[in-house]
Structure formats: structure tokens, C-alpha cells
Design a protein around this motif. Structure first.
Motif: not given
Length: 73
Positions: A13, A16-17, A20, A27, A57-58, A61-63, A68
Motif C-alpha cells: 500500500l 501504491l500511495l 498515485h 485514501l 482500495i483497488c 488506486l486503479d490497481c 496490493l
């Protein structure tokens, strides 16, 4: 009852934070959970996650879940 073994799931995470450019607090607001809960997840202390939270979350974060989490060998 035998002691619980530590898990080997690692949460990405934090990465990814950073990718992004979003804060944990932002978030948390988007996902609808507390920043404390996300912090527990981010620091690999979570024992479970709801699919609805994982989905949120996905989406935020477009994941994909595999981006993750990973399993450490």
C-alpha cells in the motif's frame, strides 16, 4: 489452542500511495474506512480484509489485488 503462526502476506500500500501521490488519510476517506485501519494494513499487521474494502482500495488506486499484496517465500 496452538499459537497462531505469523502470516507471510506483504502489503504494498505504501508504494501504491506514493505512485498515485495520495495520502493514507485521503485514501481512507475515499474507501470509507479509518486511516488507522489502513495503517494496520499498510504495516502488515492486518489479519483480514473485507472484500468490499479490498474492492474500494483497488478502485481508488486503479490497481488489482495482486499489485496490493504478495506472499513472501
Amino acid at each position: 489452542m496452538p499459537p497462531e503462526k505469523p502470516h507471510r502476506i506483504h502489503c504494498h500500500l505504501d508504494r501504491l500511495l506514493n505512485e498515485h501521490n495520495i495520502s493514507l488519510t485521503d485514501l481512507a476517506e475515499l474507501v470509507g474506512v479509518t486511516a488507522i485501519n489502513l495503517s494496520v494494513l499498510k504495516n502488515d499487521r492486518a489479519k483480514a480484509i473485507r472484500f468490499s474494502t479490498l474492492t474500494a482500495i483497488c478502485d481508488a488506486l486503479d490497481c488489482q489485488p495482486g499489485e496490493l499484496f504478495s506472499v513472501e517465500r
